[in-house]
Design an enzyme around this catalytic site. Sequence first.
Site, PDB file in Angstrom:
ATOM      1  N   GLU A 192      18.518  -6.071  68.035  1.00  0.00           N
ATOM      2  CA  GLU A 192      19.244  -6.269  69.273  1.00  0.00           C
ATOM      3  C   GLU A 192      20.415  -7.187  68.953  1.00  0.00           C
ATOM      4  O   GLU A 192      20.265  -8.092  68.129  1.00  0.00           O
ATOM      5  CB  GLU A 192      18.275  -6.996  70.210  1.00  0.00           C
ATOM      6  N   HIS A 232      17.808 -18.728  79.230  1.00  0.00           N
ATOM      7  CA  HIS A 232      16.713 -17.782  79.521  1.00  0.00           C
ATOM      8  C   HIS A 232      16.411 -17.929  81.018  1.00  0.00           C
ATOM      9  O   HIS A 232      15.915 -18.959  81.457  1.00  0.00           O
ATOM     10  CB  HIS A 232      15.477 -18.124  78.684  1.00  0.00           C
ATOM     11  N   ARG A 239       2.133  -9.517  83.675  1.00  0.00           N
ATOM     12  CA  ARG A 239       0.957 -10.388  83.903  1.00  0.00           C
ATOM     13  C   ARG A 239       1.416 -11.651  84.605  1.00  0.00           C
ATOM     14  O   ARG A 239       2.599 -11.877  84.774  1.00  0.00           O
ATOM     15  CB  ARG A 239       0.367 -10.787  82.555  1.00  0.00           C
ATOM     16  N   VAL A 284       2.366 -18.347  82.344  1.00  0.00           N
ATOM     17  CA  VAL A 284       2.006 -19.764  82.296  1.00  0.00           C
ATOM     18  C   VAL A 284       2.784 -20.526  83.368  1.00  0.00           C
ATOM     19  O   VAL A 284       2.233 -21.339  84.110  1.00  0.00           O
ATOM     20  CB  VAL A 284       2.353 -20.335  80.893  1.00  0.00           C
TER      21      VAL A 284
HETATM   22  P1  ADP Z   1       8.705 -12.602  73.654  1.00  0.00           P
HETATM   23  O1  ADP Z   1       8.133 -11.249  73.930  1.00  0.00           O
HETATM   24  O2  ADP Z   1       8.126 -13.228  72.465  1.00  0.00           O
HETATM   25  O3  ADP Z   1       8.722 -13.456  74.880  1.00  0.00           O
HETATM   26  P2  ADP Z   1      11.534 -12.181  74.112  1.00  0.00           P
HETATM   27  O4  ADP Z   1      12.175 -10.890  73.765  1.00  0.00           O
HETATM   28  O5  ADP Z   1      11.234 -12.429  75.549  1.00  0.00           O
HETATM   29  O6  ADP Z   1      10.219 -12.325  73.247  1.00  0.00           O
HETATM   30  O7  ADP Z   1      12.426 -13.372  73.543  1.00  0.00           O
HETATM   31  C1  ADP Z   1      11.955 -14.704  73.478  1.00  0.00           C
HETATM   32  C2  ADP Z   1      13.118 -15.666  73.273  1.00  0.00           C
HETATM   33  O8  ADP Z   1      13.865 -15.325  72.090  1.00  0.00           O
HETATM   34  C3  ADP Z   1      14.156 -15.675  74.380  1.00  0.00           C
HETATM   35  O9  ADP Z   1      13.802 -16.500  75.465  1.00  0.00           O
HETATM   36  C4  ADP Z   1      15.389 -16.171  73.656  1.00  0.00           C
HETATM   37  O10 ADP Z   1      15.371 -17.563  73.505  1.00  0.00           O
HETATM   38  C5  ADP Z   1      15.250 -15.518  72.291  1.00  0.00           C
HETATM   39  N1  ADP Z   1      15.939 -14.221  72.264  1.00  0.00           N
HETATM   40  C6  ADP Z   1      15.371 -13.008  72.363  1.00  0.00           C
HETATM   41  N2  ADP Z   1      16.276 -12.020  72.280  1.00  0.00           N
HETATM   42  C7  ADP Z   1      17.479 -12.604  72.116  1.00  0.00           C
HETATM   43  C8  ADP Z   1      18.823 -12.128  71.966  1.00  0.00           C
HETATM   44  N3  ADP Z   1      19.117 -10.828  71.941  1.00  0.00           N
HETATM   45  N4  ADP Z   1      19.802 -13.060  71.830  1.00  0.00           N
HETATM   46  C9  ADP Z   1      19.523 -14.378  71.840  1.00  0.00           C
HETATM   47  N5  ADP Z   1      18.297 -14.883  71.975  1.00  0.00           N
HETATM   48  C10 ADP Z   1      17.262 -14.036  72.122  1.00  0.00           C
HETATM   49 MG    MG Z   2       9.647 -12.984  76.656  1.00  0.00          MG
END
Ligand code: ADP
Ligand code: MG
Length: 480
Positions: free
Chosen positions: A202, A210, A294, A297
């Site tokens: 990505e 976030h 779900r 937390v």
């Molecule tokens: P998980 O399933 O482990 O929660 P996420 O896809 O929700 O994974 O991503 C978790 C964290 O990783 C995000 O909150 C962000 O901080 C970072 N992150 C994920 N994707 C990106 C991205 N494309 N660009 C920048 N940070 C990202």
């Molecule tokens: Mg996530």
Amino acid sequence: MKKKILVANRGEIALRVIRAIQELGYSAVAVYESPDNEGLHIRTADEAVWLGDGPRCDYLDIEKVIKAAQKTGAEAIHPGYGFLAENPDFAKACEDNGIIFIGPPASVVRSLGDKVMARKIMAEAGIPMVPGTPSLAPGEAGMNVAVEFCQKHGYPVMLKATAGGGGRGIRQIDNEQQLQTEIPIARAEARAAFNNDAVFIEKLVLNPKHIEVQIMADQAGTTIHLGSRDCSIQRRNQKLIEIAPSLIPDQELVDQICRTAVKAAKAAGYVNAGTVEFLVDDDHNFYFMEINTRIQVEHTVTEMVTGIDIVRTQIKLALGKKLAFAQDDVQIRGYAIEVRINAEDPQNNFMPEGGKKIAVYRSPGGHGVRLDGFAYQGFTIPEAYDSLLVKLTVHGFSWNETVDRLRRCLNNFVIIGPKTTIPFYLRVIDNQEFRRGDFNTAFLTIHDYLLEYEDVTSECDKLARLIAEIHYRKQNSYAI
Ligand code: ADP
Ligand code: MG
Ligand code: ADP
């Protein structure tokens, strides 16, 4: 006979769900493995079923959990978070056995649990997102797709496990050489952690916030949101501090994100409570990231600012009730902050402190204070599970008042025995950018001095810890 609901989880979330079940006038069934013998969830529930010696394998054993529900006559199962919560096979097993799964249908758990599939559904619905690849094919074919994508969109990119969660399996890639070396490593890790070696790429959003939105949907097709949360304060992509509502001053942007979340949920055929996660960049663009199928937390912060009991509502929706309130009934009042107090040593790379006994436990209280924990004085923290001890959530009228309340509570909290993350949070709170609400996911990378924790324990507390530890050692040395 009273309705019975089984809670397929442990720790603080099991207690949280048991409370909602009992408040509804139903009977709560706990399950446990041997390392949790002393767990409070077993004692608070109306009945408990021992699943086996564990650790973890029995909480994760779909057949055993279904049997426990059948044996006790539970008509529904709440999976909490973690363990079986996002396992579509578990949701399906519930459905196949005529047990209500308190969550979305198994088909929705399945499609949204696959990050690439979720992106596909959202792209078709016109939800904004960063460019990305499909799951990479094994070997050279997948590598070529990856290289081509990165050449087209430029570095840095994010390499993610398609079935990932909990901040695991995510790595930033800055150049082609790194891409070549990291893909096989990421695959191996994903296979070990998620039993699925699929990975995808990505485009990376630079220093984003976030922002996530709590949604609720009933079986009759009504979907609403309960506002936003900011979960930008993270360490290794894992959330540490969560806030509701988001501190983005542009209210129209926040409203737009919340409306988009409802649209995303509808596109996925979502039912029950869920969370739509977004990244928001400096130019106020927002991008879909994933949907968690779900309870999360951090649901407590949303409960504090809306007054809505999300778990109670989850249970009612699963039992077929319609949403009792409309979008316009949802009012956000003030701010809430939650910190995850973990039994970890912030001075030693957040090393878990499992195995230690809690010699002294004195929790804070007062106006606007909520505690969701399961530890108590004399409790020995099982080594087998995660290190979350208690969630401290505070609610205040203004952001300033909320931060002041959090500092006061952290200062009043005494946990002696295991080291905890309390001193770390006290340091974060005094950071000027945190106080201004001006932060993104790079916060702890930029302010890495916060991770170089100094021992700020008072002399009195140090002495108390020493006495407790000596006492603990003595107790340990008794022969039977
Ligand atoms: P998980 O399933 O482990 O929660 P996420 O896809 O929700 O994974 O991503 C978790 C964290 O990783 C995000 O909150 C962000 O901080 C970072 N992150 C994920 N994707 C990106 C991205 N494309 N660009 C920048 N940070 C990202
Ligand atoms: Mg996530
Ligand atoms: P109950 O279980 O008491 O019948 P409902 O099913 O009506 O409650 O609602 C579930 C949750 O939503 C509860 O936490 C309740 O406080 C909240 N709620 C109910 N009605 C409204 C409303 N009009 N506005 C905001 N919140 C509401």
